[in-house]
Design an enzyme around this catalytic site. Structure first.
Site, PDB file in Angstrom:
ATOM      1  N   TYR A  75       0.836  -1.217   0.000  1.00  0.00           N
ATOM      2  CA  TYR A  75       0.000   0.000   0.000  1.00  0.00           C
ATOM      3  C   TYR A  75       0.866   1.261   0.000  1.00  0.00           C
ATOM      4  CZ  TYR A  75      -4.034  -2.946   0.202  1.00  0.00           C
ATOM      5  OH  TYR A  75      -4.985  -3.882  -0.130  1.00  0.00           O
ATOM      6  N   ASP A 135      -8.940   5.228  -3.416  1.00  0.00           N
ATOM      7  CA  ASP A 135      -8.370   6.514  -3.841  1.00  0.00           C
ATOM      8  C   ASP A 135      -9.272   7.638  -3.317  1.00  0.00           C
ATOM      9  OD1 ASP A 135      -9.699   5.670  -7.031  1.00  0.00           O
ATOM     10  OD2 ASP A 135     -10.458   7.314  -5.794  1.00  0.00           O
ATOM     11  N   HIS A 155     -14.577   0.311   1.669  1.00  0.00           N
ATOM     12  CA  HIS A 155     -13.386  -0.563   1.687  1.00  0.00           C
ATOM     13  C   HIS A 155     -12.165   0.176   2.229  1.00  0.00           C
ATOM     14  CE1 HIS A 155     -15.183  -3.447  -1.589  1.00  0.00           C
ATOM     15  NE2 HIS A 155     -15.798  -3.518  -0.435  1.00  0.00           N
ATOM     16  N   CYS A 159      -4.960   2.236  14.331  1.00  0.00           N
ATOM     17  CA  CYS A 159      -4.121   1.633  15.386  1.00  0.00           C
ATOM     18  C   CYS A 159      -4.885   0.459  15.982  1.00  0.00           C
ATOM     19  CB  CYS A 159      -3.843   2.672  16.470  1.00  0.00           C
ATOM     20  SG  CYS A 159      -2.977   1.965  17.899  1.00  0.00           S
ATOM     21  N   SER A 180     -17.136  -4.517 -11.151  1.00  0.00           N
ATOM     22  CA  SER A 180     -17.402  -5.831 -11.766  1.00  0.00           C
ATOM     23  C   SER A 180     -18.478  -6.583 -10.996  1.00  0.00           C
ATOM     24  CB  SER A 180     -16.111  -6.659 -11.796  1.00  0.00           C
ATOM     25  OG  SER A 180     -15.590  -6.767 -10.468  1.00  0.00           O
ATOM     26  N   ASN A 237     -20.984   0.528 -17.272  1.00  0.00           N
ATOM     27  CA  ASN A 237     -19.779  -0.295 -17.349  1.00  0.00           C
ATOM     28  C   ASN A 237     -19.389  -0.452 -18.809  1.00  0.00           C
ATOM     29  OD1 ASN A 237     -17.926  -2.637 -17.129  1.00  0.00           O
ATOM     30  ND2 ASN A 237     -18.674  -2.701 -15.008  1.00  0.00           N
ATOM     31  N   LEU A 238     -18.120  -0.895 -19.017  1.00  0.00           N
ATOM     32  CA  LEU A 238     -17.665  -1.165 -20.395  1.00  0.00           C
ATOM     33  C   LEU A 238     -18.376  -2.388 -20.947  1.00  0.00           C
ATOM     34  CD1 LEU A 238     -13.784  -0.841 -19.958  1.00  0.00           C
ATOM     35  CD2 LEU A 238     -15.370   0.899 -20.819  1.00  0.00           C
ATOM     36  N   ALA A 246     -17.109   5.472 -18.431  1.00  0.00           N
ATOM     37  CA  ALA A 246     -17.856   6.324 -17.488  1.00  0.00           C
ATOM     38  C   ALA A 246     -17.540   7.804 -17.686  1.00  0.00           C
ATOM     39  CB  ALA A 246     -17.530   5.905 -16.053  1.00  0.00           C
TER      40      ALA A 246
HETATM   41  C1  BV8 Z   1     -17.022  -9.303   4.307  1.00  0.00           C
HETATM   42  C2  BV8 Z   1      -8.937  -4.214  -0.530  1.00  0.00           C
HETATM   43  C3  BV8 Z   1     -18.121 -10.017   6.297  1.00  0.00           C
HETATM   44  C4  BV8 Z   1      -8.750  -2.767  -0.650  1.00  0.00           C
HETATM   45  C5  BV8 Z   1     -10.930  -5.246  -1.352  1.00  0.00           C
HETATM   46  C6  BV8 Z   1     -14.864 -16.162   2.862  1.00  0.00           C
HETATM   47  C7  BV8 Z   1     -14.434 -15.519   4.020  1.00  0.00           C
HETATM   48  C8  BV8 Z   1     -14.716 -14.171   4.240  1.00  0.00           C
HETATM   49  C9  BV8 Z   1     -15.457 -13.472   3.321  1.00  0.00           C
HETATM   50  C10 BV8 Z   1     -15.841 -14.104   2.184  1.00  0.00           C
HETATM   51  C11 BV8 Z   1     -15.585 -15.442   1.941  1.00  0.00           C
HETATM   52  N1  BV8 Z   1     -16.106 -15.748   0.732  1.00  0.00           N
HETATM   53  C12 BV8 Z   1     -16.698 -14.660   0.196  1.00  0.00           C
HETATM   54  C13 BV8 Z   1     -16.551 -13.669   1.056  1.00  0.00           C
HETATM   55  C14 BV8 Z   1     -16.995 -12.339   0.920  1.00  0.00           C
HETATM   56  C15 BV8 Z   1     -15.827 -11.542   0.332  1.00  0.00           C
HETATM   57  C16 BV8 Z   1     -16.005 -11.581  -1.169  1.00  0.00           C
HETATM   58  O1  BV8 Z   1     -16.882 -10.947  -1.683  1.00  0.00           O
HETATM   59  N2  BV8 Z   1     -15.145 -12.348  -1.863  1.00  0.00           N
HETATM   60  C17 BV8 Z   1     -15.325 -12.413  -3.303  1.00  0.00           C
HETATM   61  C18 BV8 Z   1     -13.976 -12.352  -4.008  1.00  0.00           C
HETATM   62  C19 BV8 Z   1     -16.118 -13.680  -3.619  1.00  0.00           C
HETATM   63  N3  BV8 Z   1     -16.003 -10.197   0.844  1.00  0.00           N
HETATM   64  C20 BV8 Z   1     -15.352  -9.818   1.943  1.00  0.00           C
HETATM   65  O2  BV8 Z   1     -14.513 -10.485   2.538  1.00  0.00           O
HETATM   66  C21 BV8 Z   1     -15.751  -8.457   2.457  1.00  0.00           C
HETATM   67  N4  BV8 Z   1     -16.032  -8.537   3.860  1.00  0.00           N
HETATM   68  O3  BV8 Z   1     -17.721 -10.000   3.619  1.00  0.00           O
HETATM   69  O4  BV8 Z   1     -17.153  -9.203   5.683  1.00  0.00           O
HETATM   70  C22 BV8 Z   1     -17.442 -11.298   6.655  1.00  0.00           C
HETATM   71  C23 BV8 Z   1     -16.414 -11.260   7.596  1.00  0.00           C
HETATM   72  C24 BV8 Z   1     -15.813 -12.451   7.954  1.00  0.00           C
HETATM   73  C25 BV8 Z   1     -16.230 -13.668   7.391  1.00  0.00           C
HETATM   74  C26 BV8 Z   1     -17.258 -13.672   6.422  1.00  0.00           C
HETATM   75  C27 BV8 Z   1     -17.855 -12.477   6.045  1.00  0.00           C
HETATM   76  C28 BV8 Z   1     -14.616  -7.472   2.260  1.00  0.00           C
HETATM   77  C29 BV8 Z   1     -14.589  -7.030   0.816  1.00  0.00           C
HETATM   78  C30 BV8 Z   1     -13.530  -5.919   0.624  1.00  0.00           C
HETATM   79  C31 BV8 Z   1     -12.251  -6.543   0.210  1.00  0.00           C
HETATM   80  N5  BV8 Z   1     -11.273  -5.530  -0.129  1.00  0.00           N
HETATM   81  N6  BV8 Z   1      -9.804  -4.615  -1.608  1.00  0.00           N
HETATM   82  C32 BV8 Z   1      -8.001  -2.446  -1.897  1.00  0.00           C
HETATM   83  O5  BV8 Z   1      -6.872  -2.912  -2.046  1.00  0.00           O
HETATM   84  O6  BV8 Z   1      -8.619  -1.738  -2.683  1.00  0.00           O
HETATM   85  S1  BV8 Z   1     -11.902  -5.707  -2.624  1.00  0.00           S
HETATM   86  C33 BV8 Z   1     -11.394  -5.034  -4.086  1.00  0.00           C
HETATM   87  O7  BV8 Z   1     -12.423  -5.375  -5.057  1.00  0.00           O
HETATM   88  C34 BV8 Z   1     -11.361  -3.521  -4.091  1.00  0.00           C
HETATM   89  O8  BV8 Z   1     -11.750  -2.940  -2.864  1.00  0.00           O
HETATM   90  C35 BV8 Z   1     -12.377  -3.151  -5.158  1.00  0.00           C
HETATM   91  O9  BV8 Z   1     -12.986  -1.981  -4.834  1.00  0.00           O
HETATM   92  C36 BV8 Z   1     -13.308  -4.303  -5.094  1.00  0.00           C
HETATM   93  C37 BV8 Z   1     -14.238  -4.457  -6.233  1.00  0.00           C
HETATM   94  O10 BV8 Z   1     -13.496  -4.399  -7.441  1.00  0.00           O
HETATM   95  P1  BV8 Z   1     -14.017  -3.357  -8.553  1.00  0.00           P
HETATM   96  O11 BV8 Z   1     -13.972  -2.004  -7.964  1.00  0.00           O
HETATM   97  O12 BV8 Z   1     -15.313  -3.833  -9.087  1.00  0.00           O
HETATM   98  O13 BV8 Z   1     -12.855  -3.442  -9.620  1.00  0.00           O
HETATM   99  P2  BV8 Z   1     -12.715  -4.527 -10.792  1.00  0.00           P
HETATM  100  O14 BV8 Z   1     -11.346  -4.382 -11.367  1.00  0.00           O
HETATM  101  O15 BV8 Z   1     -13.162  -5.865 -10.274  1.00  0.00           O
HETATM  102  O16 BV8 Z   1     -13.793  -4.078 -11.888  1.00  0.00           O
HETATM  103  C38 BV8 Z   1     -13.668  -2.837 -12.544  1.00  0.00           C
HETATM  104  C39 BV8 Z   1     -14.893  -2.699 -13.438  1.00  0.00           C
HETATM  105  O17 BV8 Z   1     -14.847  -1.428 -14.077  1.00  0.00           O
HETATM  106  C40 BV8 Z   1     -14.960  -3.737 -14.542  1.00  0.00           C
HETATM  107  O18 BV8 Z   1     -16.275  -4.278 -14.598  1.00  0.00           O
HETATM  108  C41 BV8 Z   1     -14.634  -2.951 -15.821  1.00  0.00           C
HETATM  109  O19 BV8 Z   1     -15.363  -3.453 -16.935  1.00  0.00           O
HETATM  110  C42 BV8 Z   1     -15.126  -1.581 -15.458  1.00  0.00           C
HETATM  111  N7  BV8 Z   1     -14.432  -0.483 -16.137  1.00  0.00           N
HETATM  112  C43 BV8 Z   1     -13.104  -0.384 -16.414  1.00  0.00           C
HETATM  113  N8  BV8 Z   1     -12.852   0.821 -16.994  1.00  0.00           N
HETATM  114  C44 BV8 Z   1     -14.052   1.474 -17.053  1.00  0.00           C
HETATM  115  C45 BV8 Z   1     -15.052   0.649 -16.506  1.00  0.00           C
HETATM  116  N9  BV8 Z   1     -16.340   1.015 -16.450  1.00  0.00           N
HETATM  117  C46 BV8 Z   1     -16.661   2.237 -16.931  1.00  0.00           C
HETATM  118  N10 BV8 Z   1     -15.754   3.087 -17.459  1.00  0.00           N
HETATM  119  C47 BV8 Z   1     -14.447   2.740 -17.539  1.00  0.00           C
HETATM  120  N11 BV8 Z   1     -13.571   3.594 -18.096  1.00  0.00           N
END
Ligand code: BV8
Length: 235
Positions: free
Chosen positions: A56, A95, A110, A118, A179, A203-204, A221
């Site tokens: 980070y 950001d 997030h 802390c 996504s 979205n794209l 966007a």
């Molecule tokens: C939670 C860190 C309750 C910060 C991120 C097992 C154990 C624990 C939890 C889980 C589990 N199984 C599933 C879960 C839930 C889990 C989850 O969802 N997993 C997924 C992968 C299945 N979620 C969690 O753990 C969350 N907490 O559930 O707590 C809990 C607690 C304990 C036990 C159980 C439950 C926490 C989720 C947050 C995780 N942190 N990142 C960082 O580094 O940023 S997630 C990461 O993905 C980022 O934060 C990001 O914001 C997020 C989503 O990604 P997107 O923003 O959508 O980005 P992406 O690249 O994927 O897509 C971009 C899109 O934009 C595309 O569609 C593209 O087409 C489009 N695009 C591109 N350019 C353009 C555009 N659109 C328009 N215009 C353009 N120009």
């Protein structure tokens, strides 16, 4: 288009793509160069805090220099000029481009890159500089207990006490540049729809969430969102 009273916009990495910031799941995305399990889980942080801090810290200069694009600016204009509705922004992004665009009512569910928490006193420290295992908490003076104020997989989201109410009250829900694969943010559209909101996805491409959206506006966007805001403001 009708007049709305409560507009909610959920943003993801795609809204910042035209500001030059990598998204997560694209070809050259952030997750392609690192295993999620090594940098964005609570276990990874406990196992190797130096590595996660470094991941980070390395991101900070680019995010510090990044500039909002026309999509961020369109949302700020909507908040300023759409006088009959409360406009809230729920962002998955760490950001600060919504803030730089002049927006308010921003919920960083997030976390955010220039904050650390802390794990001794749970108070927040703001810093664009490096934070690591030597950093002393400015509040309780204990060192070695700072964690990026970023929500890792397996951690609860921030601001959910406020976000839940916002989603239930909204009558227009926009999802921009996400996504829709990370929960619970990916299910926000279901809550909004259940409580009667009109839902629009920007979205794209079509995402795995597309079933829940009444309208899909395909394209960058930076182009589609300003045009949509113009239409909203004309009504
Ligand atoms: C939670 C860190 C309750 C910060 C991120 C097992 C154990 C624990 C939890 C889980 C589990 N199984 C599933 C879960 C839930 C889990 C989850 O969802 N997993 C997924 C992968 C299945 N979620 C969690 O753990 C969350 N907490 O559930 O707590 C809990 C607690 C304990 C036990 C159980 C439950 C926490 C989720 C947050 C995780 N942190 N990142 C960082 O580094 O940023 S997630 C990461 O993905 C980022 O934060 C990001 O914001 C997020 C989503 O990604 P997107 O923003 O959508 O980005 P992406 O690249 O994927 O897509 C971009 C899109 O934009 C595309 O569609 C593209 O087409 C489009 N695009 C591109 N350019 C353009 C555009 N659109 C328009 N215009 C353009 N120009």
């Amino acid at each position: 288009m009708r007049k709305y009273k409560n507009i909610v916009i959920l943003t993801g990495a795609g809204i910042s793509a035209e500001s030059g910031l990598s998204t997560f799941r694209a070809e050259n995305g952030l997750w392609n160069n690192h295993r999620v399990e090594d940098v964005a889980t609570y276990e990874a942080f406990i196992r190797n805090p130096e590595y996660v801090h470094a991941f980070y810290n390395e991101m900070k200069p680019e995010l510090y220099r990044a500039k909002p694009n026309s999509a961020h600016l369109a949302l700020s204009r909507l908040q300023q000029e759409y006088d009959t509705a409360k406009v809230d922004i729920i962002t998955q992004n760490i950001d600060t481009l919504h803030e730089k665009a002049g927006s308010r009512n921003i919920y960083h569910i997030h976390g955010v890159i220039n904050q650390a928490v802390c794990l001794n006193c749970y108070r927040i420290m703001e810093s664009w500089g490096d934070v690591d295992t030597q950093t002393i908490c400015p509040h309780c003076q204990i060192s070695g207990m700072m964690k990026p104020n970023i929500v890792f997989f397996g951690e609860d989201l921030l601001e959910m006490d406020k976000v839940d109410g916002i989603l239930r009250r909204c009558d227009l829900f926009l999802s921009v540049g996400t996504s829709g694969v990370v929960f619970p943010a990916a299910a926000f559209v279901q809550t909004a729809k259940y409580y009667g909101a009109e839902t629009v996805e920007f979205n794209l491409e079509t995402t795995s969430n597309n079933f829940y959206f009444d309208h899909h506006i395909q394209g960058k966007a930076g182009t589609t969102l300003p045009a949509f805001v113009d239409e909203l403001l004309q009504n």
